[in-house]
Each structure stands twice: as structure tokens, then as C-alpha cells.
Design a protein around this motif. Sequence first.
Motif, short mmCIF file in Angstrom:
data_model
loop_
_atom_site.label_atom_id
_atom_site.label_comp_id
_atom_site.label_asym_id
_atom_site.label_seq_id
_atom_site.Cartn_x
_atom_site.Cartn_y
_atom_site.Cartn_z
N ASN A 1 6.80 18.52 -7.18
CA ASN A 1 7.12 18.93 -8.54
C ASN A 1 7.80 17.74 -9.21
OD1 ASN A 1 7.72 20.24 -10.91
ND2 ASN A 1 9.31 21.56 -10.03
N LEU A 2 7.06 17.11 -10.11
CA LEU A 2 7.57 15.95 -10.84
C LEU A 2 8.38 16.46 -12.02
CD1 LEU A 2 4.25 13.95 -10.62
CD2 LEU A 2 6.34 13.55 -9.30
N THR A 3 9.69 16.51 -11.86
CA THR A 3 10.58 17.17 -12.82
C THR A 3 10.88 16.36 -14.07
OG1 THR A 3 12.45 16.29 -11.58
CG2 THR A 3 11.70 18.51 -11.01
N MET A 4 10.55 15.07 -14.05
CA MET A 4 10.94 14.22 -15.17
C MET A 4 9.88 13.13 -15.38
SD MET A 4 14.44 12.03 -15.29
CE MET A 4 15.53 12.67 -16.51
N ALA A 5 9.59 12.84 -16.63
CA ALA A 5 8.66 11.75 -16.95
C ALA A 5 9.37 10.42 -16.69
CB ALA A 5 8.20 11.85 -18.39
N GLY A 6 8.60 9.41 -16.32
CA GLY A 6 9.17 8.09 -16.09
C GLY A 6 8.54 7.41 -14.89
N ASP A 7 9.22 6.37 -14.42
CA ASP A 7 8.72 5.60 -13.28
C ASP A 7 9.30 6.16 -11.98
OD1 ASP A 7 7.27 3.83 -14.90
OD2 ASP A 7 9.07 2.63 -15.29
N TRP A 8 8.41 6.46 -11.04
CA TRP A 8 8.79 7.00 -9.75
C TRP A 8 8.32 6.03 -8.66
CZ3 TRP A 8 10.98 11.95 -8.65
CH2 TRP A 8 11.23 12.73 -9.77
N GLN A 9 8.91 6.17 -7.49
CA GLN A 9 8.53 5.35 -6.33
C GLN A 9 8.27 6.26 -5.14
OE1 GLN A 9 10.52 1.49 -5.21
NE2 GLN A 9 11.49 2.88 -3.75
N LEU A 10 7.11 6.11 -4.54
CA LEU A 10 6.74 6.87 -3.35
C LEU A 10 6.89 5.94 -2.15
CD1 LEU A 10 5.57 9.39 -1.95
CD2 LEU A 10 3.29 8.52 -2.52
N SER A 11 7.77 6.29 -1.22
CA SER A 11 8.00 5.50 -0.01
C SER A 11 7.43 6.26 1.17
CB SER A 11 9.49 5.27 0.21
OG SER A 11 10.06 4.62 -0.91
N LEU A 12 6.61 5.58 1.98
CA LEU A 12 5.96 6.21 3.12
C LEU A 12 6.12 5.36 4.37
CD1 LEU A 12 2.65 7.13 1.30
CD2 LEU A 12 4.42 8.74 1.98
N ALA A 13 6.18 6.02 5.52
CA ALA A 13 6.19 5.35 6.82
C ALA A 13 5.26 6.12 7.73
CB ALA A 13 7.60 5.30 7.39
N ALA A 14 4.45 5.39 8.50
CA ALA A 14 3.45 6.04 9.35
C ALA A 14 3.25 5.26 10.64
CB ALA A 14 2.13 6.16 8.61
N LYS A 15 2.81 6.00 11.64
CA LYS A 15 2.37 5.41 12.92
C LYS A 15 0.85 5.44 12.91
CE LYS A 15 6.28 4.85 15.18
NZ LYS A 15 6.73 3.56 15.63
N VAL A 16 0.25 4.28 13.18
CA VAL A 16 -1.20 4.17 13.26
C VAL A 16 -1.59 4.14 14.72
CG1 VAL A 16 -3.18 2.69 12.72
CG2 VAL A 16 -1.34 2.94 11.07
N GLN A 17 -2.55 4.97 15.10
CA GLN A 17 -2.95 5.05 16.50
C GLN A 17 -3.47 3.70 16.98
OE1 GLN A 17 -5.34 8.40 17.55
NE2 GLN A 17 -4.21 9.77 16.23
N GLY A 18 -3.02 3.30 18.17
CA GLY A 18 -3.44 2.05 18.77
C GLY A 18 -2.59 0.86 18.36
N GLU A 19 -1.62 1.06 17.47
CA GLU A 19 -0.75 -0.02 17.01
C GLU A 19 0.69 0.26 17.43
OE1 GLU A 19 -1.81 -2.72 15.62
OE2 GLU A 19 -3.82 -2.12 15.11
N THR A 20 1.43 -0.79 17.68
CA THR A 20 2.85 -0.63 17.94
C THR A 20 3.59 -0.97 16.66
OG1 THR A 20 2.89 -2.88 18.81
CG2 THR A 20 2.78 -1.11 20.42
#
Length: 186
Positions: free
Chosen positions: A154-173
Amino acid sequence: MHQHTPFHDFEEFETAPSGGGRAKWVVGLVVFVLVLVAAAAVGYGLGRGTWTIPSSVSGHVPAALAGWLPHGGSDAAAPANLKDYTFELVEHQAKQGEAVLTVRLQQKPAGKPVPDAIVFARRLDMAPAGMPTMTTELEPQPATEPGLYRFKTNLTMAGDWQLSLAAKVQGETGTVQNQVALKVVP
């Protein structure tokens, strides 16, 4: 005549045949140290990806775990650099209110999508607008195609937002970490 001293019992112990007890102990200690060093070397080699699990062994491992094991063959020449992976928003602009954000995880040099990654950390905030404490919830949604990851929010406000993600990829350390910019319009 033998004089009885406090060390008499000790002298008998020292002169009694040992049956190779000391030699067995030394050999056992040497074997233990060699096994310990070999186990550490195998663990180090597997962790760095320089050694692989033989297919005769990995074939008996459950599919959920097999993807995390290093595989032999021509594809396993060298692990990809984590910086070769990136998250990209499918749409860089969203309308204020309820929305589903879709991101693509891809390996940059090959330009191919990366399916079945485990996205374990996600945050959506207004840090680019100077309000890093202005956050909103992200609820994972089913993917529509391999390499796409969707989140309901739910994007409660107009403006600039930042999406931060972290993931584990199979086969990679290691962990793939990325931040992408999102523009929210009224």
C-alpha cells in the motif's frame, strides 16, 4: 630384602608391561588430527566452490537441498560474481494506493532471469525523499513467470520510494543485495 616406600606402587606400574597402550594412543591421536585436517580441507573447498559433489551422491539428495550443493560439469567452471546479479523493477512508476510491485532478478552478463531465488529481506521506504522511517509493508505474491518476484503493498504517499531486496541464489555463496528506485504518483 625390598624396602617398602611410598613410591613402591608407582614403580610396579612403570615396570608393568603396557601392552602398547602409549603407542596406540599416539597413533590414535595422529589419525584423529589427520581426519580433522582432511574434513576442514573438504569443507573449505566445498564452501569456496572449488570442489563439487559427485552426481552419484547429489542424485540421492532431496531436490530442495540439491540446488544449494555445488555441481560438477561444464557449467560449474567458476561461480558468478554476486555483483553480476541485479534486481530491476518491471515498472518504475506506480500509482498511490494498493499496488503490486514486480521485480526481475537477472544475471547481467548472460541477460537471463534467475528463478527460484529466496528473497529473505525486503524493505520499501521513502529514503530518497529524506524520510527513511516512512515505510510500508511488502507481502510476497506468487510469480507469473520464472525470474519475476512480486510484492503487494500500500503506497500511502506520492513521491520517491526505495525498494531494498536481499536474496540467496541457488548455487552461489553470499547474498545478492540491491536497491531500486520507484516513483509513486497520485
